[in-house]
Design an enzyme around this catalytic site. Structure first.
Site, PDB file in Angstrom:
ATOM      1  N   LYS A  50       0.841  -1.188   0.000  1.00  0.00           N
ATOM      2  CA  LYS A  50       0.000   0.000   0.000  1.00  0.00           C
ATOM      3  C   LYS A  50       0.882   1.247   0.000  1.00  0.00           C
ATOM      4  O   LYS A  50       1.928   1.280   0.658  1.00  0.00           O
ATOM      5  CB  LYS A  50      -0.885  -0.004   1.250  1.00  0.00           C
ATOM      6  N   MET A  76     -10.134   6.772  -1.020  1.00  0.00           N
ATOM      7  CA  MET A  76      -9.634   6.097   0.169  1.00  0.00           C
ATOM      8  C   MET A  76      -8.887   7.040   1.106  1.00  0.00           C
ATOM      9  O   MET A  76      -8.992   6.924   2.330  1.00  0.00           O
ATOM     10  CB  MET A  76      -8.716   4.936  -0.230  1.00  0.00           C
ATOM     11  N   LEU A  78      -5.478   7.352   1.306  1.00  0.00           N
ATOM     12  CA  LEU A  78      -4.207   6.765   1.731  1.00  0.00           C
ATOM     13  C   LEU A  78      -4.240   6.134   3.130  1.00  0.00           C
ATOM     14  O   LEU A  78      -3.351   6.394   3.963  1.00  0.00           O
ATOM     15  CB  LEU A  78      -3.070   7.800   1.678  1.00  0.00           C
ATOM     16  N   CYS A 133      -1.786  10.060  -6.572  1.00  0.00           N
ATOM     17  CA  CYS A 133      -2.947   9.850  -5.709  1.00  0.00           C
ATOM     18  C   CYS A 133      -3.895  11.041  -5.796  1.00  0.00           C
ATOM     19  O   CYS A 133      -3.531  12.162  -5.439  1.00  0.00           O
ATOM     20  CB  CYS A 133      -2.521   9.631  -4.263  1.00  0.00           C
ATOM     21  N   LYS A 168       4.914   5.994 -10.301  1.00  0.00           N
ATOM     22  CA  LYS A 168       3.524   5.696 -10.657  1.00  0.00           C
ATOM     23  C   LYS A 168       2.847   6.988 -11.074  1.00  0.00           C
ATOM     24  O   LYS A 168       2.813   7.969 -10.315  1.00  0.00           O
ATOM     25  CB  LYS A 168       2.770   5.062  -9.493  1.00  0.00           C
ATOM     26  N   ILE A 196      -1.697   3.234 -15.582  1.00  0.00           N
ATOM     27  CA  ILE A 196      -2.063   4.502 -14.973  1.00  0.00           C
ATOM     28  C   ILE A 196      -2.719   4.265 -13.607  1.00  0.00           C
ATOM     29  O   ILE A 196      -3.181   3.152 -13.324  1.00  0.00           O
ATOM     30  CB  ILE A 196      -3.070   5.288 -15.857  1.00  0.00           C
ATOM     31  N   GLY A 275      -5.980  -4.134 -10.063  1.00  0.00           N
ATOM     32  CA  GLY A 275      -6.596  -3.371  -8.996  1.00  0.00           C
ATOM     33  C   GLY A 275      -8.017  -3.800  -8.689  1.00  0.00           C
ATOM     34  O   GLY A 275      -8.246  -4.691  -7.874  1.00  0.00           O
TER      35      GLY A 275
END
Length: 315
Positions: A50, A76, A78, A133, A168, A196, A275
């Site tokens: 994570k 979410m 993080l 993110c 990423k 992506i 994912g």
């Protein structure tokens, strides 16, 4: 008796060898010790943690994840156990799989601190620096869109960081932006690029309740799943065109079948991450996808994924 040729779906990410080109995407069933142990014993080619921060985070309020037949939406925020947990976990484990430590500091300075900590670990195969993110409340700018600062950030990182480092990336929607990012990345010893992440700023509505389906950010969140595959393929293909060939691509976005994996690799990915579909099926998905990919390659008479990486035909 005719012996079938062995199909090789292993991958090599800049010297990091994966027995299978299929792994989990960061953020999906990879937060806790239980999650990580399941990934270790699964048939995934690697374990991606994570995205972690310096201190543990609970993340955004629930409900913060929702699925429908064509995709998912999440905000979410993080949630993670903090970098020290993941480093300690790796110290205690005797494992053979490559481990990718995903990090996503809340500030640029926090990313530097996280990378300094990662530098000291001998158990990390690579760091995946998450610049994409989209779901942090009060954090408007996804770092991967900040072209003005990204080159300076990478310059600072490579002054002290010595281990393999991947980036990423968020999805880009204009060719000029992909060219610009590739130009920046080509200047540095980047070990890989993952693309992506989810499509930012999406909205899904429950028509019966006439409401949004997640609570944070007034219902806005990142879109994943089948819906985003065309955007993932486009980004992979364009980055494959513009990046130095020494920078492999890990494809992510909309993978539900062996055929989807084949398309990612055909566009230029050397490996893939799963994912939304991983959330639906759990670790058994790696067995299913492996079998489907091997069956497809047998049908197409390919003995290795290396035979068709980036070999997409165009008119």
């Amino acid at each position: 008796m005719i012996m079938k040729k062995k199909i090789d779906i292993s991958a090599n990410i800049n010297g990091i060898k994966l027995a299978s080109c299929i792994m989990n995407a960061s953020g999906v069933l990879c937060t806790t010790e239980v999650d990580l142990n399941k990934l270790i014993v699964s048939s995934s080619g690697a374990v991606v943690t994570k995205s972690c921060t310096l201190k543990p985070r609970k993340g955004n309020l629930e409900p913060r994840y929702f699925e429908w037949n064509m995709g998912s939406i999440n905000s979410m925020g993080l949630p993670n156990l903090g970098i020290d947990f993941y480093l300690d976990f790796l110290e205690k484990k005797n494992h053979q799989k490559p481990f990718f430590l995903s990090i996503s500091g809340l500030t640029i300075e926090e990313n530097y601190i996280l990378l300094h900590k990662a530098n000291l670990s001998s158990h990390i195969s690579a760091v995946e620096l998450n610049l994409s993110c989209p779901n942090i409340i009060g954090k408007d700018q996804v770092l991967g869109y900040d072209f003005n600062n990204i080159s300076k950030i990478l310059e600072n990182i490579f002054k002290f960081y010595k281990k393999p480092l991947g980036i990423k990336l968020p999805p880009y929607f204009e060719n000029k932006h992909i060219q610009k990012m590739a130009f920046i990345l080509n200047k540095y010893p980047i070990s890989f690029v993952t693309c992506i992440n989810s499509l930012p700023n999406g909205l899904f509505i429950d028509i019966n309740k006439e409401t949004v389906v997640i609570q944070p950010k007034m219902g806005f969140g990142g879109i994943g799943g089948k819906t985003i595959k065309p955007f993932a393929l486009a980004n992979i293909r364009q980055f494959y065109t513009y990046l130095r060939k020494e920078i492999p691509i890990i494809g992510c976005g909309g993978i539900c079948s062996g055929e989807d994996i084949f398309e990612h690799i055909l566009c230029g990915a050397s490996a893939v991450q799963i994912g939304t579909q991983f959330i639906k099926e759990g670790v058994s998905i790696f067995d299913r996808l492996r079998k489907e990919l091997v069956h497809l390659l047998q049908k197409k008479k390919y003995t290795s994924i290396n035979r068709f990486i980036g070999k997409l035909n165009v008119f």
